[in-house]
Design an enzyme around this catalytic site. Structure first.
Site, mmCIF file in Angstrom:
data_model
loop_
_atom_site.group_PDB
_atom_site.id
_atom_site.type_symbol
_atom_site.label_atom_id
_atom_site.label_comp_id
_atom_site.label_asym_id
_atom_site.label_seq_id
_atom_site.Cartn_x
_atom_site.Cartn_y
_atom_site.Cartn_z
ATOM 1 N N SER A 223 40.776 34.212 43.799
ATOM 2 C CA SER A 223 41.819 34.196 42.762
ATOM 3 C C SER A 223 43.047 34.947 43.239
ATOM 4 O O SER A 223 44.163 34.652 42.824
ATOM 5 C CB SER A 223 41.316 34.867 41.475
ATOM 6 N N LYS B 30 34.433 44.651 37.349
ATOM 7 C CA LYS B 30 33.339 44.004 36.616
ATOM 8 C C LYS B 30 32.128 44.926 36.480
ATOM 9 O O LYS B 30 31.232 44.647 35.709
ATOM 10 C CB LYS B 30 32.880 42.748 37.371
ATOM 11 N N HIS C 184 45.034 38.272 48.675
ATOM 12 C CA HIS C 184 45.114 39.436 49.561
ATOM 13 C C HIS C 184 43.678 39.605 50.011
ATOM 14 O O HIS C 184 42.785 39.768 49.163
ATOM 15 C CB HIS C 184 45.600 40.674 48.796
ATOM 16 N N LEU C 185 43.434 39.596 51.329
ATOM 17 C CA LEU C 185 42.043 39.523 51.798
ATOM 18 C C LEU C 185 41.179 40.646 51.214
ATOM 19 O O LEU C 185 41.533 41.820 51.281
ATOM 20 C CB LEU C 185 41.976 39.571 53.327
ATOM 21 N N HIS C 186 40.066 40.256 50.638
ATOM 22 C CA HIS C 186 39.118 41.223 50.080
ATOM 23 C C HIS C 186 37.706 40.687 50.227
ATOM 24 O O HIS C 186 37.501 39.486 50.377
ATOM 25 C CB HIS C 186 39.444 41.521 48.615
ATOM 26 N N GLU D 296 43.619 53.640 39.875
ATOM 27 C CA GLU D 296 42.197 53.693 40.259
ATOM 28 C C GLU D 296 41.911 54.640 41.419
ATOM 29 O O GLU D 296 40.851 54.537 42.041
ATOM 30 C CB GLU D 296 41.652 52.286 40.583
ATOM 31 N N TYR E 281 36.116 31.537 48.662
ATOM 32 C CA TYR E 281 37.152 30.588 49.036
ATOM 33 C C TYR E 281 37.067 29.429 48.038
ATOM 34 O O TYR E 281 35.991 28.821 47.917
ATOM 35 C CB TYR E 281 36.971 30.066 50.462
HETATM 36 P P1 M7G Z 1 38.532 36.896 43.777
HETATM 37 O O1 M7G Z 1 37.548 36.272 44.683
HETATM 38 O O2 M7G Z 1 39.968 36.869 44.232
HETATM 39 O O3 M7G Z 1 38.543 36.248 42.363
HETATM 40 O O4 M7G Z 1 38.051 38.378 43.557
HETATM 41 P P2 M7G Z 1 37.527 36.118 41.164
HETATM 42 O O5 M7G Z 1 38.070 37.072 40.109
HETATM 43 O O6 M7G Z 1 37.713 34.681 40.739
HETATM 44 O O7 M7G Z 1 36.171 36.456 41.649
HETATM 45 C C1 M7G Z 1 38.853 39.368 43.016
HETATM 46 C C2 M7G Z 1 37.943 40.483 42.536
HETATM 47 O O8 M7G Z 1 38.764 41.560 42.143
HETATM 48 C C3 M7G Z 1 37.119 40.080 41.325
HETATM 49 O O9 M7G Z 1 35.755 40.372 41.573
HETATM 50 C C4 M7G Z 1 37.697 40.919 40.196
HETATM 51 O O10 M7G Z 1 36.725 41.322 39.242
HETATM 52 C C5 M7G Z 1 38.271 42.115 40.926
HETATM 53 N N1 M7G Z 1 39.424 42.692 40.253
HETATM 54 C C6 M7G Z 1 40.445 42.016 39.701
HETATM 55 N N2 M7G Z 1 41.351 42.905 39.204
HETATM 56 C C7 M7G Z 1 42.599 42.521 38.547
HETATM 57 C C8 M7G Z 1 40.894 44.166 39.453
HETATM 58 C C9 M7G Z 1 41.409 45.456 39.178
HETATM 59 O O11 M7G Z 1 42.492 45.671 38.605
HETATM 60 N N3 M7G Z 1 40.656 46.506 39.627
HETATM 61 C C10 M7G Z 1 39.447 46.319 40.265
HETATM 62 N N4 M7G Z 1 38.773 47.398 40.643
HETATM 63 N N5 M7G Z 1 38.931 45.088 40.515
HETATM 64 C C11 M7G Z 1 39.658 44.022 40.115
#
Ligand code: M7G
Length: 321
Positions: A256, A191, A259-261, A169, A253
């Site tokens: 999924s 998404k 790793h902090l995001h 990416e 919180y």
């Molecule tokens: P989260 O709060 O850990 O979990 O957010 P959630 O998926 O239950 O919301 C992780 C975020 O990372 C989500 O919004 C995912 O759509 C996004 N995400 C996950 N993956 C595996 C990828 C990826 O490979 N690339 C990108 N750009 N976003 C991702």
């Protein structure tokens, strides 16, 4: 910066023009290859008529896979071509009312498709429609129940490291700050198809690798959080013309991925996961840490959890639910 390719203080700014349509990135030489041609369906995990989305479990090349199909919004920029270039089949007509089936040219009728392969059992559960419960997690039950569980059971973070190391990416990165303490990468969440601002969905991934979630934050992280807020909102304003007042910037919180995001959404976009039981506004988190440096270590946090999530069982076994 009109072309968005110049430097900003403390970080590199990489433009992604909104108008540029990008296809879902896959590591195949021929991006036209239909990798789903041999997909065999096992079950429908979830389905939403309102969101026009279906989550499917099946097999791809003998491996477990989850496929998400989603009809995308109709952007204003394609209307003219859509009206001129489509086939129109009349369905019914009554007084001033009539309905049709409109068949637009194929390129205006794309379905956003996300593939997870090989998918683990945890992925299948993540996308499956399930009853949910609200869990009450004290600081103590985080250390004794949640932390040991997530240390054993979390999703792989390889995709995050691939982004940080530019192994995947890289061409989608909107902004990066290379500082090891306060640095982060800002890019479109997968998404978002980036075709319209109404459902803008970006993701900031911190460079530091040891912060799992909100729970690990303390006042020492304030410079990091402020940096993400300030530079993230500035870059979004410059690229998309959206001011901070039109953004929802928040943590999940539980997340999924540990790793902090931080999620950046268009405020008007009511996205799943942005409700009170799961979302924590970045600005609230900053304020809370200013008033109490150990707020997220000690505070009781509530979060929703699916019925067959292993973590729920741990809370039940410990008689905390
Ligand atoms: P989260 O709060 O850990 O979990 O957010 P959630 O998926 O239950 O919301 C992780 C975020 O990372 C989500 O919004 C995912 O759509 C996004 N995400 C996950 N993956 C595996 C990828 C990826 O490979 N690339 C990108 N750009 N976003 C991702």
């Amino acid at each position: 910066m009109a072309d968005g390719t110049g430097e900003t203080k403390g970080g590199e700014d990489k433009s992604l023009g909104l108008k540029k349509r990008r296809s879902f990135h896959i590591d195949h030489e021929d991006t036209k290859e239909n990798v789903l041609a041999d997909f065999s369906l096992s079950s429908v995990l979830n389905y939403s008529v309102r969101d026009k989305r279906i989550f499917i479990h099946g097999k791809l090349d003998g491996q477990e896979a989850v496929v998400i199909l989603e009809k995308t919004p109709i952007g204003e920029d394609i209307l003219e071509e859509m009206f001129r270039g489509s086939k129109l089949e009349a369905e019914m007509s009554n007084d001033i009312y009539s309905t049709y089936k409109l068949q637009p040219p194929a390129h205006l009728n794309e379905i956003k498709t996300t593939v997870v392969c090989p998918a683990t059992e945890k992925h299948v559960k993540k996308y499956q429609r399930q009853e949910r419960h609200l869990v009450k997690e004290t600081g103590e039950s985080y250390s004794s129940i949640t932390l040991p569980y997530i240390e054993q059971q979390s999703f792989s973070l390889q995709w995050v490291y691939n982004i940080l190391e530019k192994k995947a990416e890289a061409d989608r990165i909107l902004f990066e700050d290379l500082d090891q303490e306060v640095g982060f990468v800002l890019l479109p969440d997968f998404k978002w198809d980036q075709k319209q601002l109404d459902d803008l969905f970006l993701l900031a991934l911190v460079r530091q690798r040891k912060i799992k979630s909100l729970r690990d934050l303390n006042a020492d992280h304030l410079p990091l959080l402020r940096n993400i807020y300030e530079k993230g909102t500035e870059v979004i304003m410059r690229h998309y013309g959206l001011p901070a007042s039109k953004l929802r910037i928040y943590f999940h919180y539980q997340p999924s991925y540990y790793h902090l995001h931080i999620h950046f959404n268009a405020l008007n976009y009511e996205v799943p996961g942005s409700s009170v039981e799961r979302a924590h506004l970045l600005l609230d988190v900053i304020e809370n840490l200013v008033s109490d440096p150990q707020y997220y270590k000690t505070r009781t946090l509530y979060f929703p959890i699916s019925e067959d999530d292993g973590l729920l069982n741990r809370f039940k076994e410990a008689r905390k639910l």
